[in-house]
Write a protein that holds these residues in place. Structure first.
Motif, mmCIF file in Angstrom:
data_model
loop_
_atom_site.group_PDB
_atom_site.id
_atom_site.type_symbol
_atom_site.label_atom_id
_atom_site.label_comp_id
_atom_site.label_asym_id
_atom_site.label_seq_id
_atom_site.Cartn_x
_atom_site.Cartn_y
_atom_site.Cartn_z
ATOM 1 N N ILE A 180 0.835 -1.208 0.000
ATOM 2 C CA ILE A 180 0.000 0.000 0.000
ATOM 3 C C ILE A 180 0.866 1.254 0.000
ATOM 4 N N GLN A 181 1.934 1.250 0.771
ATOM 5 C CA GLN A 181 2.855 2.399 0.772
ATOM 6 C C GLN A 181 3.449 2.618 -0.611
ATOM 7 N N ALA A 182 3.807 1.503 -1.290
ATOM 8 C CA ALA A 182 4.374 1.618 -2.633
ATOM 9 C C ALA A 182 3.366 2.217 -3.604
ATOM 10 N N SER A 183 2.101 1.803 -3.502
ATOM 11 C CA SER A 183 1.081 2.325 -4.415
ATOM 12 C C SER A 183 0.797 3.798 -4.155
ATOM 13 N N LEU A 184 0.890 4.198 -2.884
ATOM 14 C CA LEU A 184 0.615 5.597 -2.537
ATOM 15 C C LEU A 184 1.764 6.524 -2.887
ATOM 16 N N THR A 185 2.927 5.937 -3.186
ATOM 17 C CA THR A 185 4.090 6.767 -3.541
ATOM 18 C C THR A 185 4.423 6.677 -5.022
ATOM 19 N N GLY A 186 3.419 6.339 -5.839
ATOM 20 C CA GLY A 186 3.589 6.439 -7.283
ATOM 21 C C GLY A 186 3.981 5.169 -8.000
ATOM 22 N N HIS A 187 3.659 4.005 -7.435
ATOM 23 C CA HIS A 187 3.985 2.741 -8.096
ATOM 24 C C HIS A 187 2.702 1.972 -8.411
ATOM 25 N N LEU A 188 2.720 1.259 -9.532
ATOM 26 C CA LEU A 188 1.632 0.355 -9.856
ATOM 27 C C LEU A 188 2.012 -1.032 -9.321
ATOM 28 N N VAL A 189 1.168 -1.591 -8.464
ATOM 29 C CA VAL A 189 1.486 -2.841 -7.775
ATOM 30 C C VAL A 189 0.491 -3.927 -8.181
ATOM 31 N N PHE A 190 1.016 -5.085 -8.578
ATOM 32 C CA PHE A 190 0.201 -6.269 -8.848
ATOM 33 C C PHE A 190 0.475 -7.294 -7.757
ATOM 34 N N SER A 191 -0.557 -8.011 -7.326
ATOM 35 C CA SER A 191 -0.344 -9.076 -6.354
ATOM 36 C C SER A 191 -1.521 -10.041 -6.375
ATOM 37 N N THR A 192 -1.394 -11.136 -5.609
ATOM 38 C CA THR A 192 -2.456 -12.136 -5.522
ATOM 39 C C THR A 192 -2.907 -12.319 -4.082
ATOM 40 N N LEU A 193 -4.130 -12.805 -3.939
ATOM 41 C CA LEU A 193 -4.706 -13.159 -2.638
ATOM 42 C C LEU A 193 -5.519 -14.439 -2.818
ATOM 43 N N HIS A 194 -5.656 -15.202 -1.756
ATOM 44 C CA HIS A 194 -6.488 -16.406 -1.807
ATOM 45 C C HIS A 194 -7.860 -16.079 -1.218
ATOM 46 N N THR A 195 -8.777 -15.631 -2.067
ATOM 47 C CA THR A 195 -10.161 -15.382 -1.644
ATOM 48 C C THR A 195 -11.095 -15.961 -2.701
ATOM 49 N N ASN A 196 -12.381 -16.106 -2.343
ATOM 50 C CA ASN A 196 -13.333 -16.760 -3.230
ATOM 51 C C ASN A 196 -13.824 -15.870 -4.361
ATOM 52 N N ASP A 197 -13.908 -14.575 -4.118
ATOM 53 C CA ASP A 197 -14.390 -13.664 -5.146
ATOM 54 C C ASP A 197 -13.682 -12.323 -4.995
ATOM 55 N N ALA A 198 -14.012 -11.385 -5.881
ATOM 56 C CA ALA A 198 -13.335 -10.095 -5.887
ATOM 57 C C ALA A 198 -13.627 -9.252 -4.636
#
Length: 525
Positions: free
Chosen positions: A367-385
Protein backbone atom coordinates in the motif's frame (compact mmCIF):
# COMPACT_ATOMS: atom_id res chain seq x y z
CA UNK A 1 -9.72 -41.42 -32.37
CA UNK A 2 -8.07 -42.96 -35.45
CA UNK A 3 -4.76 -44.79 -35.49
CA UNK A 4 -2.35 -45.17 -38.40
CA UNK A 5 -1.63 -48.82 -39.06
CA UNK A 6 1.81 -49.64 -40.48
CA UNK A 7 2.04 -52.80 -42.64
CA UNK A 8 4.23 -55.68 -41.51
CA UNK A 9 7.88 -55.53 -42.55
CA UNK A 10 10.41 -58.26 -43.33
CA UNK A 11 11.71 -57.91 -39.76
CA UNK A 12 8.19 -58.59 -38.42
CA UNK A 13 8.04 -61.81 -40.49
CA UNK A 14 11.43 -62.89 -39.15
CA UNK A 15 10.22 -62.32 -35.60
CA UNK A 16 7.06 -64.32 -36.35
CA UNK A 17 9.20 -67.31 -37.49
CA UNK A 18 11.29 -67.03 -34.31
CA UNK A 19 8.14 -67.05 -32.18
CA UNK A 20 6.90 -70.18 -33.96
CA UNK A 21 10.25 -71.83 -33.38
CA UNK A 22 10.05 -71.07 -29.64
CA UNK A 23 6.48 -72.37 -29.45
CA UNK A 24 4.94 -68.99 -28.55
CA UNK A 25 1.25 -68.32 -29.17
CA UNK A 26 0.86 -65.92 -32.10
CA UNK A 27 -1.93 -63.31 -31.99
CA UNK A 28 -3.27 -61.45 -35.00
CA UNK A 29 -5.47 -58.93 -33.11
CA UNK A 30 -5.18 -57.47 -29.60
CA UNK A 31 -8.23 -55.18 -29.47
CA UNK A 32 -10.49 -57.74 -27.78
CA UNK A 33 -8.30 -58.29 -24.70
CA UNK A 34 -9.57 -56.84 -21.42
CA UNK A 35 -6.63 -54.54 -20.62
CA UNK A 36 -6.83 -52.97 -24.09
CA UNK A 37 -10.63 -52.63 -24.11
CA UNK A 38 -10.82 -51.26 -20.55
CA UNK A 39 -7.64 -49.19 -21.00
CA UNK A 40 -5.94 -50.74 -17.96
CA UNK A 41 -2.48 -49.19 -17.62
CA UNK A 42 -0.02 -51.64 -16.06
CA UNK A 43 3.31 -50.22 -17.25
CA UNK A 44 4.32 -46.68 -18.33
CA UNK A 45 3.48 -45.71 -21.90
CA UNK A 46 7.04 -44.86 -22.95
CA UNK A 47 8.32 -48.23 -21.64
CA UNK A 48 5.68 -50.13 -23.64
CA UNK A 49 6.42 -48.09 -26.77
CA UNK A 50 10.20 -48.36 -26.60
CA UNK A 51 10.35 -52.10 -25.86
CA UNK A 52 7.36 -53.30 -27.89
CA UNK A 53 5.52 -54.94 -25.00
CA UNK A 54 1.95 -54.68 -23.72
CA UNK A 55 0.12 -56.53 -20.89
CA UNK A 56 -3.18 -57.87 -22.27
CA UNK A 57 -5.01 -59.63 -19.46
CA UNK A 58 -4.61 -61.63 -16.26
CA UNK A 59 -5.31 -65.32 -16.75
CA UNK A 60 -4.85 -68.21 -14.29
CA UNK A 61 -2.72 -66.09 -11.98
CA UNK A 62 -0.42 -64.96 -14.80
CA UNK A 63 -0.34 -61.73 -16.80
CA UNK A 64 -0.44 -62.31 -20.55
CA UNK A 65 2.06 -59.96 -22.22
CA UNK A 66 2.29 -59.39 -25.97
CA UNK A 67 5.83 -58.94 -27.30
CA UNK A 68 7.07 -57.96 -30.74
CA UNK A 69 10.67 -59.09 -30.21
CA UNK A 70 10.88 -62.74 -29.05
CA UNK A 71 14.61 -62.51 -28.22
CA UNK A 72 14.25 -59.41 -25.99
CA UNK A 73 13.92 -60.88 -22.50
CA UNK A 74 15.07 -57.94 -20.33
CA UNK A 75 11.81 -55.92 -20.65
CA UNK A 76 9.80 -58.96 -19.53
CA UNK A 77 12.01 -59.35 -16.47
CA UNK A 78 11.52 -55.68 -15.57
CA UNK A 79 7.73 -56.01 -15.92
CA UNK A 80 7.77 -59.11 -13.72
CA UNK A 81 9.76 -57.27 -11.03
CA UNK A 82 7.46 -54.25 -11.31
CA UNK A 83 4.08 -56.02 -11.00
CA UNK A 84 5.30 -58.99 -8.89
CA UNK A 85 3.42 -61.56 -10.99
CA UNK A 86 4.40 -64.33 -13.36
CA UNK A 87 4.15 -63.55 -17.06
CA UNK A 88 2.94 -65.51 -20.07
CA UNK A 89 4.51 -63.98 -23.20
CA UNK A 90 2.69 -64.18 -26.53
CA UNK A 91 3.82 -62.86 -29.90
CA UNK A 92 2.26 -60.15 -32.02
CA UNK A 93 3.81 -58.29 -34.94
CA UNK A 94 4.91 -54.74 -34.12
CA UNK A 95 2.33 -52.78 -36.19
CA UNK A 96 -0.59 -54.55 -34.47
CA UNK A 97 1.07 -54.17 -31.06
CA UNK A 98 1.71 -50.44 -31.55
CA UNK A 99 -1.91 -49.94 -32.59
CA UNK A 100 -3.06 -51.65 -29.36
CA UNK A 101 -0.67 -49.50 -27.29
CA UNK A 102 -2.14 -46.33 -28.78
CA UNK A 103 -5.69 -47.53 -28.05
CA UNK A 104 -4.81 -48.45 -24.48
CA UNK A 105 -2.93 -45.28 -23.59
CA UNK A 106 -4.85 -42.72 -25.70
CA UNK A 107 -1.58 -41.44 -27.11
CA UNK A 108 -0.80 -40.11 -30.55
CA UNK A 109 2.43 -40.72 -32.42
CA UNK A 110 2.98 -36.96 -32.78
CA UNK A 111 3.21 -36.61 -29.01
CA UNK A 112 6.36 -38.70 -28.82
CA UNK A 113 8.18 -37.47 -31.92
CA UNK A 114 11.60 -36.12 -31.17
CA UNK A 115 11.93 -38.04 -27.91
CA UNK A 116 15.07 -39.95 -28.91
CA UNK A 117 17.62 -40.08 -26.08
CA UNK A 118 20.27 -37.33 -26.34
CA UNK A 119 23.98 -38.03 -26.35
CA UNK A 120 24.82 -39.48 -22.95
CA UNK A 121 28.31 -38.04 -22.68
CA UNK A 122 27.18 -34.55 -23.66
CA UNK A 123 24.35 -34.54 -21.11
CA UNK A 124 26.70 -35.67 -18.35
CA UNK A 125 29.10 -32.86 -19.18
CA UNK A 126 26.26 -30.32 -19.07
CA UNK A 127 25.13 -31.78 -15.78
CA UNK A 128 28.62 -31.45 -14.29
CA UNK A 129 28.71 -27.76 -15.23
CA UNK A 130 25.26 -26.86 -13.92
CA UNK A 131 24.98 -29.24 -10.99
CA UNK A 132 21.67 -30.45 -12.42
CA UNK A 133 22.61 -33.57 -14.35
CA UNK A 134 19.33 -35.48 -14.44
CA UNK A 135 17.94 -36.19 -17.90
CA UNK A 136 14.44 -37.56 -18.14
CA UNK A 137 15.16 -39.37 -21.39
CA UNK A 138 18.34 -40.99 -20.06
CA UNK A 139 17.80 -44.70 -20.61
CA UNK A 140 21.38 -45.94 -20.11
CA UNK A 141 20.92 -46.80 -16.43
CA UNK A 142 20.73 -50.50 -15.61
CA UNK A 143 18.40 -49.74 -12.67
CA UNK A 144 14.87 -50.77 -13.66
CA UNK A 145 13.29 -48.53 -11.01
CA UNK A 146 15.10 -45.43 -12.31
CA UNK A 147 13.93 -46.10 -15.85
CA UNK A 148 10.36 -46.72 -14.71
CA UNK A 149 10.27 -43.49 -12.70
CA UNK A 150 11.68 -41.56 -15.67
CA UNK A 151 8.98 -43.05 -17.89
CA UNK A 152 6.26 -42.08 -15.40
CA UNK A 153 7.51 -38.48 -15.32
CA UNK A 154 7.75 -38.38 -19.11
CA UNK A 155 4.24 -39.74 -19.49
CA UNK A 156 2.87 -37.07 -17.14
CA UNK A 157 4.50 -34.37 -19.26
CA UNK A 158 3.15 -35.88 -22.50
CA UNK A 159 -0.39 -36.00 -21.14
CA UNK A 160 -0.29 -32.37 -19.97
CA UNK A 161 -0.46 -33.12 -16.24
CA UNK A 162 0.11 -30.21 -13.84
CA UNK A 163 0.90 -32.38 -10.79
CA UNK A 164 1.98 -35.93 -10.01
CA UNK A 165 0.86 -37.45 -6.70
CA UNK A 166 2.83 -40.34 -5.18
CA UNK A 167 0.53 -41.62 -2.43
CA UNK A 168 1.64 -44.49 -0.13
CA UNK A 169 -1.10 -47.01 0.60
CA UNK A 170 -1.10 -50.05 2.86
CA UNK A 171 -0.70 -52.37 -0.11
CA UNK A 172 1.65 -50.25 -2.25
CA UNK A 173 2.08 -46.86 -3.92
CA UNK A 174 -0.71 -45.13 -5.83
CA UNK A 175 0.32 -42.67 -8.54
CA UNK A 176 -2.16 -40.09 -9.83
CA UNK A 177 -1.88 -37.30 -12.43
CA UNK A 178 -3.78 -34.02 -12.22
CA UNK A 179 -4.95 -33.31 -15.76
CA UNK A 180 -7.10 -30.25 -16.46
CA UNK A 181 -7.54 -29.75 -12.73
CA UNK A 182 -8.90 -33.28 -12.04
CA UNK A 183 -6.90 -36.12 -10.44
CA UNK A 184 -6.78 -39.32 -12.49
CA UNK A 185 -5.30 -42.59 -11.27
CA UNK A 186 -2.49 -43.91 -13.44
CA UNK A 187 -0.36 -46.59 -11.74
CA UNK A 188 -0.03 -48.81 -8.68
CA UNK A 189 3.48 -49.79 -7.56
CA UNK A 190 4.00 -52.75 -5.18
CA UNK A 191 4.79 -52.09 -1.51
CA UNK A 192 8.42 -53.28 -1.75
CA UNK A 193 9.06 -50.68 -4.46
CA UNK A 194 7.33 -47.85 -2.56
CA UNK A 195 10.24 -46.69 -0.40
CA UNK A 196 12.76 -47.05 -3.25
CA UNK A 197 10.77 -44.87 -5.61
CA UNK A 198 10.11 -42.17 -2.99
CA UNK A 199 13.79 -42.18 -1.98
CA UNK A 200 14.79 -41.78 -5.62
CA UNK A 201 12.59 -38.68 -5.93
CA UNK A 202 14.11 -37.20 -2.75
CA UNK A 203 17.62 -37.82 -4.08
CA UNK A 204 16.75 -36.03 -7.35
CA UNK A 205 15.34 -33.09 -5.37
CA UNK A 206 18.44 -32.97 -3.11
CA UNK A 207 16.35 -33.55 0.02
CA UNK A 208 17.42 -35.27 3.24
CA UNK A 209 16.60 -38.94 2.59
CA UNK A 210 17.14 -39.82 6.27
CA UNK A 211 14.51 -37.33 7.47
CA UNK A 212 11.07 -38.93 7.16
CA UNK A 213 9.32 -37.25 10.08
CA UNK A 214 9.20 -33.66 8.82
CA UNK A 215 7.79 -32.09 5.64
CA UNK A 216 10.38 -31.03 3.08
CA UNK A 217 10.38 -28.89 -0.07
CA UNK A 218 12.73 -29.13 -3.01
CA UNK A 219 13.12 -28.74 -6.73
CA UNK A 220 14.13 -30.96 -9.63
CA UNK A 221 15.33 -29.61 -12.96
CA UNK A 222 15.16 -32.06 -15.85
CA UNK A 223 15.62 -32.06 -19.59
CA UNK A 224 13.43 -33.82 -22.13
CA UNK A 225 14.00 -33.56 -25.86
CA UNK A 226 15.69 -30.17 -25.57
CA UNK A 227 13.01 -28.78 -23.21
CA UNK A 228 13.85 -27.72 -19.68
CA UNK A 229 11.20 -28.79 -17.18
CA UNK A 230 11.11 -27.88 -13.49
CA UNK A 231 9.39 -29.91 -10.79
CA UNK A 232 8.52 -28.38 -7.42
CA UNK A 233 8.68 -31.18 -4.87
CA UNK A 234 6.74 -31.33 -1.59
CA UNK A 235 6.91 -34.22 0.89
CA UNK A 236 4.87 -34.81 4.04
CA UNK A 237 4.87 -37.77 6.47
CA UNK A 238 1.69 -39.88 6.38
CA UNK A 239 0.59 -43.18 7.90
CA UNK A 240 2.22 -45.52 5.37
CA UNK A 241 5.35 -43.47 4.63
CA UNK A 242 5.90 -40.18 2.85
CA UNK A 243 3.47 -38.58 0.42
CA UNK A 244 5.18 -36.69 -2.40
CA UNK A 245 3.59 -34.24 -4.83
CA UNK A 246 5.46 -32.93 -7.87
CA UNK A 247 4.22 -29.69 -9.47
CA UNK A 248 5.26 -29.67 -13.15
CA UNK A 249 6.44 -26.32 -14.51
CA UNK A 250 6.81 -26.79 -18.27
CA UNK A 251 7.73 -23.47 -19.90
CA UNK A 252 6.78 -24.75 -23.35
CA UNK A 253 3.13 -25.13 -22.24
CA UNK A 254 2.75 -21.61 -20.84
CA UNK A 255 0.57 -19.29 -22.92
CA UNK A 256 1.21 -15.65 -21.99
CA UNK A 257 -0.85 -12.69 -23.20
CA UNK A 258 -4.13 -11.31 -21.88
CA UNK A 259 -5.82 -11.89 -25.23
CA UNK A 260 -4.81 -15.57 -25.14
CA UNK A 261 -5.95 -16.54 -21.63
CA UNK A 262 -9.66 -16.24 -22.44
CA UNK A 263 -10.85 -12.88 -21.06
CA UNK A 264 -14.08 -11.54 -22.49
CA UNK A 265 -13.72 -8.35 -24.50
CA UNK A 266 -15.44 -6.17 -21.86
CA UNK A 267 -13.34 -7.59 -19.02
CA UNK A 268 -10.14 -7.30 -21.04
CA UNK A 269 -10.83 -3.66 -21.94
CA UNK A 270 -11.46 -2.71 -18.30
CA UNK A 271 -8.42 -4.64 -17.05
CA UNK A 272 -6.16 -2.92 -19.59
CA UNK A 273 -7.63 0.41 -18.51
CA UNK A 274 -6.60 -0.37 -14.90
CA UNK A 275 -3.13 -1.44 -16.07
CA UNK A 276 -2.66 1.98 -17.68
CA UNK A 277 -3.07 3.73 -14.30
CA UNK A 278 0.15 5.36 -13.01
CA UNK A 279 -0.26 4.03 -9.46
CA UNK A 280 -2.50 1.80 -7.35
CA UNK A 281 -2.92 -1.87 -6.47
CA UNK A 282 -4.43 -4.49 -8.78
CA UNK A 283 -5.22 -7.78 -7.04
CA UNK A 284 -5.80 -11.18 -8.65
CA UNK A 285 -7.64 -13.70 -6.45
CA UNK A 286 -8.63 -17.33 -6.66
CA UNK A 287 -7.78 -20.77 -5.28
CA UNK A 288 -4.47 -22.55 -5.83
CA UNK A 289 -4.07 -23.62 -9.45
CA UNK A 290 -6.57 -21.14 -10.89
CA UNK A 291 -4.01 -19.43 -13.14
CA UNK A 292 -3.34 -16.27 -11.09
CA UNK A 293 0.40 -16.23 -11.81
CA UNK A 294 -0.18 -16.73 -15.55
CA UNK A 295 -2.56 -13.74 -15.56
CA UNK A 296 -0.02 -11.55 -13.75
CA UNK A 297 2.79 -12.63 -16.08
CA UNK A 298 0.56 -11.89 -19.08
CA UNK A 299 -0.14 -8.40 -17.74
CA UNK A 300 3.56 -7.68 -17.18
CA UNK A 301 4.46 -8.94 -20.66
CA UNK A 302 2.04 -6.43 -22.20
CA UNK A 303 3.82 -3.55 -20.54
CA UNK A 304 6.77 -1.86 -22.19
CA UNK A 305 9.70 -3.16 -20.18
CA UNK A 306 12.12 -1.01 -22.19
CA UNK A 307 10.56 2.22 -20.94
CA UNK A 308 9.64 1.01 -17.43
CA UNK A 309 11.46 -0.68 -14.59
CA UNK A 310 9.36 -3.76 -13.83
CA UNK A 311 10.38 -5.82 -10.81
CA UNK A 312 8.86 -8.89 -9.15
CA UNK A 313 9.26 -10.80 -5.91
CA UNK A 314 7.91 -14.35 -5.99
CA UNK A 315 7.92 -17.63 -4.08
CA UNK A 316 9.39 -19.19 -6.15
CA UNK A 317 10.09 -17.59 -9.55
CA UNK A 318 8.08 -19.96 -11.74
CA UNK A 319 8.93 -18.68 -15.23
CA UNK A 320 11.65 -16.28 -16.36
CA UNK A 321 10.38 -13.21 -18.20
CA UNK A 322 12.59 -11.19 -20.57
CA UNK A 323 13.66 -7.66 -19.53
CA UNK A 324 11.97 -8.02 -16.12
CA UNK A 325 13.90 -8.21 -12.83
CA UNK A 326 12.62 -11.18 -10.84
CA UNK A 327 13.60 -12.05 -7.28
CA UNK A 328 12.72 -15.20 -5.36
CA UNK A 329 12.14 -15.19 -1.61
CA UNK A 330 14.38 -17.33 0.60
CA UNK A 331 13.20 -17.67 4.22
CA UNK A 332 16.41 -19.53 5.18
CA UNK A 333 18.39 -16.30 4.81
CA UNK A 334 15.48 -14.13 5.99
CA UNK A 335 14.66 -12.85 2.50
CA UNK A 336 10.87 -12.58 2.85
CA UNK A 337 8.25 -10.70 0.85
CA UNK A 338 8.47 -7.84 3.34
CA UNK A 339 12.26 -7.46 3.42
CA UNK A 340 12.56 -8.03 -0.32
CA UNK A 341 9.95 -5.36 -1.06
CA UNK A 342 11.87 -2.79 0.97
CA UNK A 343 14.94 -3.35 -1.18
CA UNK A 344 12.92 -3.34 -4.42
CA UNK A 345 11.60 0.14 -3.56
CA UNK A 346 15.21 1.37 -3.52
CA UNK A 347 15.68 0.16 -7.10
CA UNK A 348 13.48 2.91 -8.61
CA UNK A 349 10.70 0.61 -9.90
CA UNK A 350 7.70 1.72 -11.95
CA UNK A 351 5.76 -1.54 -11.65
CA UNK A 352 6.04 -4.10 -8.84
CA UNK A 353 4.61 -7.60 -8.84
CA UNK A 354 4.30 -9.36 -5.45
CA UNK A 355 3.75 -13.11 -5.68
CA UNK A 356 1.27 -13.15 -2.81
CA UNK A 357 0.17 -10.88 0.04
CA UNK A 358 0.36 -13.24 3.01
CA UNK A 359 0.68 -11.00 6.03
CA UNK A 360 0.17 -7.48 7.37
CA UNK A 361 3.78 -6.41 6.77
CA UNK A 362 3.66 -7.25 3.06
CA UNK A 363 0.22 -5.62 2.68
CA UNK A 364 1.39 -2.40 4.36
CA UNK A 365 4.50 -2.09 2.17
CA UNK A 366 2.42 -2.78 -0.96
CA UNK A 367 0.00 0.00 0.00
CA UNK A 368 2.86 2.40 0.77
CA UNK A 369 4.37 1.62 -2.63
CA UNK A 370 1.08 2.32 -4.42
CA UNK A 371 0.61 5.60 -2.54
CA UNK A 372 4.09 6.77 -3.54
CA UNK A 373 3.59 6.44 -7.28
CA UNK A 374 3.99 2.74 -8.10
CA UNK A 375 1.63 0.35 -9.86
CA UNK A 376 1.49 -2.84 -7.78
CA UNK A 377 0.20 -6.27 -8.85
CA UNK A 378 -0.34 -9.08 -6.35
CA UNK A 379 -2.46 -12.14 -5.52
CA UNK A 380 -4.71 -13.16 -2.64
CA UNK A 381 -6.49 -16.41 -1.81
CA UNK A 382 -10.16 -15.38 -1.64
CA UNK A 383 -13.33 -16.76 -3.23
CA UNK A 384 -14.39 -13.66 -5.15
CA UNK A 385 -13.33 -10.10 -5.89
CA UNK A 386 -15.13 -8.21 -3.06
CA UNK A 387 -13.81 -10.68 -0.46
CA UNK A 388 -10.25 -9.49 -1.19
CA UNK A 389 -10.99 -6.16 0.48
CA UNK A 390 -12.55 -7.95 3.46
CA UNK A 391 -9.44 -10.14 3.73
CA UNK A 392 -7.09 -7.14 3.76
CA UNK A 393 -9.19 -5.44 6.39
CA UNK A 394 -9.04 -8.61 8.50
CA UNK A 395 -5.25 -8.48 8.24
CA UNK A 396 -5.33 -5.05 9.87
CA UNK A 397 -5.33 -2.60 6.94
CA UNK A 398 -7.36 0.54 7.64
CA UNK A 399 -10.37 1.01 5.31
CA UNK A 400 -9.25 4.52 4.28
CA UNK A 401 -5.95 3.05 2.99
CA UNK A 402 -7.84 0.42 0.99
CA UNK A 403 -10.13 2.97 -0.63
CA UNK A 404 -7.19 5.15 -1.69
CA UNK A 405 -4.84 2.41 -2.92
CA UNK A 406 -6.76 -0.56 -4.44
CA UNK A 407 -8.01 0.25 -7.95
CA UNK A 408 -9.22 -3.13 -9.19
CA UNK A 409 -9.67 -6.79 -8.23
CA UNK A 410 -9.78 -9.72 -10.63
CA UNK A 411 -11.12 -13.09 -9.42
CA UNK A 412 -10.68 -16.10 -11.67
CA UNK A 413 -11.25 -19.83 -12.05
CA UNK A 414 -10.33 -22.44 -14.66
CA UNK A 415 -13.03 -24.61 -16.24
CA UNK A 416 -12.46 -27.61 -18.47
CA UNK A 417 -13.27 -27.18 -22.15
CA UNK A 418 -15.49 -29.61 -24.06
CA UNK A 419 -13.44 -32.07 -26.09
CA UNK A 420 -13.81 -31.07 -29.77
CA UNK A 421 -13.48 -34.70 -30.92
CA UNK A 422 -16.65 -35.94 -29.17
CA UNK A 423 -18.70 -32.75 -28.80
CA UNK A 424 -22.46 -33.26 -29.07
CA UNK A 425 -25.51 -31.00 -28.59
CA UNK A 426 -28.37 -31.60 -26.18
CA UNK A 427 -31.44 -29.86 -24.72
CA UNK A 428 -30.94 -28.96 -21.04
CA UNK A 429 -33.52 -29.80 -18.38
CA UNK A 430 -35.52 -27.17 -16.50
CA UNK A 431 -33.51 -27.94 -13.36
CA UNK A 432 -30.24 -27.26 -15.17
CA UNK A 433 -31.56 -24.00 -16.60
CA UNK A 434 -32.75 -22.95 -13.13
CA UNK A 435 -29.31 -23.60 -11.62
CA UNK A 436 -27.79 -21.32 -14.24
CA UNK A 437 -30.42 -18.63 -13.65
CA UNK A 438 -31.73 -18.80 -17.22
CA UNK A 439 -35.36 -18.41 -18.23
CA UNK A 440 -34.89 -18.97 -21.97
CA UNK A 441 -36.66 -21.89 -23.63
CA UNK A 442 -35.52 -24.29 -26.36
CA UNK A 443 -31.85 -23.62 -25.61
CA UNK A 444 -29.27 -25.91 -27.24
CA UNK A 445 -26.17 -26.63 -25.15
CA UNK A 446 -23.10 -28.79 -25.69
CA UNK A 447 -21.23 -31.54 -23.87
CA UNK A 448 -18.56 -34.17 -24.53
CA UNK A 449 -19.58 -37.78 -25.03
CA UNK A 450 -16.13 -39.12 -24.06
CA UNK A 451 -13.54 -40.55 -26.42
CA UNK A 452 -9.95 -41.80 -26.63
CA UNK A 453 -8.63 -38.28 -27.18
CA UNK A 454 -9.99 -36.97 -23.85
CA UNK A 455 -9.48 -40.16 -21.78
CA UNK A 456 -13.24 -40.69 -21.74
CA UNK A 457 -13.92 -37.54 -19.70
CA UNK A 458 -15.55 -35.40 -22.41
CA UNK A 459 -13.17 -32.52 -21.60
CA UNK A 460 -9.81 -31.48 -23.02
CA UNK A 461 -7.92 -28.32 -22.06
CA UNK A 462 -9.00 -25.46 -19.81
CA UNK A 463 -10.38 -21.93 -20.17
CA UNK A 464 -10.50 -19.07 -17.69
CA UNK A 465 -13.60 -17.39 -16.30
CA UNK A 466 -13.11 -13.99 -14.72
CA UNK A 467 -14.77 -11.56 -12.32
CA UNK A 468 -13.42 -8.02 -12.47
CA UNK A 469 -14.44 -5.38 -9.94
CA UNK A 470 -13.34 -1.80 -10.47
CA UNK A 471 -13.00 0.12 -7.21
CA UNK A 472 -15.20 3.00 -8.35
CA UNK A 473 -16.45 5.96 -6.29
CA UNK A 474 -19.53 4.10 -4.89
CA UNK A 475 -17.28 1.20 -3.85
CA UNK A 476 -14.74 3.53 -2.21
CA UNK A 477 -17.55 5.19 -0.27
CA UNK A 478 -18.86 1.81 0.85
CA UNK A 479 -15.36 0.68 1.95
CA UNK A 480 -15.20 3.60 4.39
CA UNK A 481 -18.57 2.55 5.84
CA UNK A 482 -18.18 -1.27 5.78
CA UNK A 483 -15.90 -3.85 4.14
CA UNK A 484 -18.54 -6.60 4.19
CA UNK A 485 -18.16 -8.53 0.92
CA UNK A 486 -21.91 -8.82 0.27
CA UNK A 487 -22.48 -5.10 0.69
CA UNK A 488 -19.44 -4.28 -1.47
CA UNK A 489 -20.79 -6.52 -4.25
CA UNK A 490 -24.09 -4.62 -4.23
CA UNK A 491 -22.24 -1.29 -4.34
CA UNK A 492 -20.19 -2.48 -7.32
CA UNK A 493 -23.18 -4.06 -9.10
CA UNK A 494 -22.92 -1.87 -12.20
CA UNK A 495 -19.10 -2.12 -12.28
CA UNK A 496 -18.64 -5.86 -11.91
CA UNK A 497 -18.67 -8.80 -14.33
CA UNK A 498 -19.15 -11.81 -12.07
CA UNK A 499 -17.84 -15.36 -12.41
CA UNK A 500 -21.23 -16.93 -13.12
CA UNK A 501 -21.96 -14.41 -15.86
CA UNK A 502 -18.57 -15.13 -17.42
CA UNK A 503 -19.21 -18.86 -17.19
CA UNK A 504 -22.66 -18.57 -18.80
CA UNK A 505 -21.07 -16.92 -21.84
CA UNK A 506 -18.73 -19.90 -22.26
CA UNK A 507 -21.68 -22.31 -21.96
CA UNK A 508 -23.68 -20.42 -24.60
CA UNK A 509 -20.66 -20.44 -26.94
CA UNK A 510 -20.23 -24.22 -26.54
CA UNK A 511 -16.82 -23.94 -24.88
CA UNK A 512 -17.70 -25.61 -21.56
CA UNK A 513 -20.64 -27.24 -19.79
CA UNK A 514 -23.03 -26.02 -17.10
CA UNK A 515 -21.83 -28.78 -14.75
CA UNK A 516 -18.25 -27.54 -15.07
CA UNK A 517 -19.15 -23.90 -14.38
CA UNK A 518 -21.27 -24.83 -11.36
CA UNK A 519 -18.39 -27.00 -10.09
CA UNK A 520 -16.00 -24.07 -9.78
CA UNK A 521 -18.42 -21.20 -9.04
CA UNK A 522 -20.22 -21.01 -5.71
CA UNK A 523 -23.99 -21.27 -5.97
CA UNK A 524 -24.31 -18.01 -4.08
CA UNK A 525 -22.64 -16.04 -6.86
Amino acid sequence: MSFTFRPASQKDEENRLLAQKFGMEILADLSSYSFVKQKVIVIPYLFAKQHGVLPLEEKNGKVVVAVAHPLSLQPLEEIRLFIKKELQPVFCILPVLEDAIERCYHQKQSEIEGLTPPDEKKERQEGDETGEGYDLLEQSSQNALVRLLNNILMEAIQQGASDIHFEPQEEGLQIRFRIDGILQKRFDAPSDMRSQMLTRIKVMAKLDIAEKRLPQDGRIKLKAGGREIDFRVSTIPVVFGERIVLRILDRSNVVLGLAKIGMQAKTLHLFQKLMAMPEGIILVTGPTGSGKTTTLYSALMEMNAQEMNIMTIEDPVEYKLPSIAQMGVNPKIKLTFGSGLRHILRQDPDVIMIGEIRDLETAEIAIQASLTGHLVFSTLHTNDAPSALTRLADMGIEPYLLSSSVIGILAQRLVRKICPQCKISYTPSEKEMGELGWEEKDVCLWKGRGCDSCFGTGYKGRHGIFELMEVSSPVKKQILESVDATVLRKAAFSHIIDLLQSGRELIKNGITTSAEVLRVVRMGE
